[in-house]
Design an enzyme around this catalytic site. Structure first.
Site, mmCIF file in Angstrom:
data_model
loop_
_atom_site.group_PDB
_atom_site.id
_atom_site.type_symbol
_atom_site.label_atom_id
_atom_site.label_comp_id
_atom_site.label_asym_id
_atom_site.label_seq_id
_atom_site.Cartn_x
_atom_site.Cartn_y
_atom_site.Cartn_z
ATOM 1 N N ASN A 174 0.859 -1.225 0.034
ATOM 2 C CA ASN A 174 0.084 -0.069 0.003
ATOM 3 C C ASN A 174 0.760 1.288 0.080
ATOM 4 O O ASN A 174 1.623 1.632 1.098
ATOM 5 C CB ASN A 174 -0.889 -0.034 1.237
ATOM 6 C CG ASN A 174 -1.850 1.291 1.415
ATOM 7 O OD1 ASN A 174 -1.533 2.480 0.859
ATOM 8 N ND2 ASN A 174 -2.817 0.862 2.223
ATOM 9 N N ASP A 183 -0.659 -4.410 9.987
ATOM 10 C CA ASP A 183 -1.970 -4.625 9.665
ATOM 11 C C ASP A 183 -2.662 -3.834 10.783
ATOM 12 O O ASP A 183 -2.468 -3.460 12.021
ATOM 13 C CB ASP A 183 -2.447 -6.132 10.010
ATOM 14 C CG ASP A 183 -3.515 -6.356 9.092
ATOM 15 O OD1 ASP A 183 -3.650 -6.290 7.919
ATOM 16 O OD2 ASP A 183 -4.417 -6.993 9.770
ATOM 17 N N PHE A 215 -5.654 8.439 3.607
ATOM 18 C CA PHE A 215 -6.209 7.621 2.913
ATOM 19 C C PHE A 215 -7.257 6.907 3.830
ATOM 20 O O PHE A 215 -7.338 6.970 4.977
ATOM 21 C CB PHE A 215 -4.871 6.596 2.527
ATOM 22 C CG PHE A 215 -4.413 5.876 3.528
ATOM 23 C CD1 PHE A 215 -3.345 6.292 4.221
ATOM 24 C CD2 PHE A 215 -4.666 4.469 3.909
ATOM 25 C CE1 PHE A 215 -2.552 5.756 5.168
ATOM 26 C CE2 PHE A 215 -3.844 3.770 4.635
ATOM 27 C CZ PHE A 215 -2.947 4.282 5.579
ATOM 28 N N TYR A 269 -9.749 5.417 5.859
ATOM 29 C CA TYR A 269 -11.032 6.106 6.802
ATOM 30 C C TYR A 269 -10.616 7.345 7.208
ATOM 31 O O TYR A 269 -11.275 8.204 8.146
ATOM 32 C CB TYR A 269 -11.328 5.262 8.006
ATOM 33 C CG TYR A 269 -11.945 3.918 7.295
ATOM 34 C CD1 TYR A 269 -13.289 3.695 7.362
ATOM 35 C CD2 TYR A 269 -10.975 2.632 7.431
ATOM 36 C CE1 TYR A 269 -13.827 2.608 6.864
ATOM 37 C CE2 TYR A 269 -11.534 1.452 6.949
ATOM 38 C CZ TYR A 269 -12.859 1.520 6.810
ATOM 39 O OH TYR A 269 -13.569 0.084 6.251
ATOM 40 N N ARG A 283 -0.318 4.201 13.957
ATOM 41 C CA ARG A 283 0.855 3.749 13.289
ATOM 42 C C ARG A 283 2.252 4.443 13.710
ATOM 43 O O ARG A 283 3.232 3.799 14.033
ATOM 44 C CB ARG A 283 0.913 3.801 11.700
ATOM 45 C CG ARG A 283 1.742 2.860 10.863
ATOM 46 C CD ARG A 283 1.485 3.047 9.536
ATOM 47 N NE ARG A 283 0.082 2.335 9.436
ATOM 48 C CZ ARG A 283 -0.935 2.900 8.802
ATOM 49 N NH1 ARG A 283 -0.942 4.165 8.785
ATOM 50 N NH2 ARG A 283 -2.149 2.105 8.757
HETATM 51 P P1 IMP Z 1 -4.940 -2.819 5.899
HETATM 52 O O1 IMP Z 1 -3.884 -2.845 7.238
HETATM 53 O O2 IMP Z 1 -4.014 -2.466 4.856
HETATM 54 O O3 IMP Z 1 -5.547 -4.237 5.905
HETATM 55 O O4 IMP Z 1 -5.980 -1.831 6.347
HETATM 56 C C1 IMP Z 1 -7.196 -2.151 6.769
HETATM 57 C C2 IMP Z 1 -8.077 -0.966 6.178
HETATM 58 O O5 IMP Z 1 -7.845 0.127 7.264
HETATM 59 C C3 IMP Z 1 -7.884 -0.408 4.952
HETATM 60 O O6 IMP Z 1 -9.330 -0.167 4.496
HETATM 61 C C4 IMP Z 1 -7.228 0.823 5.206
HETATM 62 O O7 IMP Z 1 -7.631 1.930 3.974
HETATM 63 C C5 IMP Z 1 -7.597 1.253 6.405
HETATM 64 N N1 IMP Z 1 -6.445 1.935 7.133
HETATM 65 C C6 IMP Z 1 -5.346 1.572 7.730
HETATM 66 N N2 IMP Z 1 -4.720 2.281 8.021
HETATM 67 C C7 IMP Z 1 -5.125 3.435 8.109
HETATM 68 C C8 IMP Z 1 -5.048 4.671 8.585
HETATM 69 O O8 IMP Z 1 -4.134 5.164 9.001
HETATM 70 N N3 IMP Z 1 -6.108 5.791 8.379
HETATM 71 C C9 IMP Z 1 -7.132 5.194 7.685
HETATM 72 N N4 IMP Z 1 -7.640 4.125 7.172
HETATM 73 C C10 IMP Z 1 -6.605 3.175 7.388
#
Ligand code: IMP
Length: 194
Positions: A14, A71, A152, A154, A182
């Site tokens: 990502n 994650d 990005f 949410y 994060r």
């Molecule tokens: P994953 O960790 O890439 O599986 O993310 C899970 C979901 O949470 C995805 O739809 C991401 O866009 C969203 N997401 C992950 N990190 C963030 C963030 O820091 N801000 C907003 N959405 C997030």
């Protein structure tokens, strides 16, 4: 005990997360991207840890290098913790962020309790495969409408309690990193590795 790490492969593909992680990690380690020819990890774990560990192991097996996987999930109180570990696929298997945000706002329509938190689990494997796990959490509320164009996922509807009322998407990258799940997880990781 982790062996000393100089070069780190990021297990995420990502680009938004890569940018955040690289900004937070830069200076300490030389950061490399996930090999482009490596198939995406299927995130079928029941927990953030299981998904992060799977991503880290696949990249470690392919590269033999130290690697870091993230994650993240959004846990919404009024939805009993949903979407949680399924945050990426909340609105369906092919959903994009706009679909997910739309569904979230519609599910929360009229809700009194809009509290939620982001949680990130980071799994670091050193070149020998020794694992370090940390997490970071950011508490806040889901706004009634999207605001801001940065970030990005949410970010346009998430307003952290520790901020000044702006959504993550209205903040600079440095501001978001100060409060974010994060950012917190990475600061903990840096401390663990001194
Ligand atoms: P994953 O960790 O890439 O599986 O993310 C899970 C979901 O949470 C995805 O739809 C991401 O866009 C969203 N997401 C992950 N990190 C963030 C963030 O820091 N801000 C907003 N959405 C997030």
């Amino acid at each position: 005990m982790s062996e000393s790490i100089t070069e780190l492969v990021l297990a995420t593909g990502n680009p938004n997360k890569v940018a955040e992680l690289a900004q937070l990690l830069g200076g300490r380690w030389s950061i490399k991207r996930r090999p482009e020819d490596l198939a995406e990890t299927i995130e079928d774990g029941a927990t953030l840890y299981e998904n992060a560990a799977k991503k880290a192991r696949e990249v470690h097996m392919a590269t033999g290098s130290a690697c870091l996987a993230d994650d993240t999930g959004l846990f919404v109180a009024a939805l009993g913790g949903r979407p949680g570990v399924f945050s990426a696929r909340y609105a369906g298997p092919n959903a994009d962020s706009a679909d997910n945000v739309r569904l979230l706002l519609s599910e929360l329509s009229g809700a009194d309790d809009r509290t939620a938190y982001f949680e990130t689990v980071l799994v670091l494997l050193d070149a020998r495969g020794h694992e370090t796990v940390v997490n970071g959490r950011c508490e806040g509320v889901i706004a009634e409408v999207s605001t801001g164009r940065a970030g990005f996922g949410y970010d346009p509807v998430f307003v952290p309690f520790d901020g000044d009322g702006r959504s993550f998407a209205e903040m600079t990258a440095d501001e978001k990193n100060t409060f974010s799940h994060r950012g917190r997880a990475l600061r903990t990781l840096r401390q663990e590795l001194v």
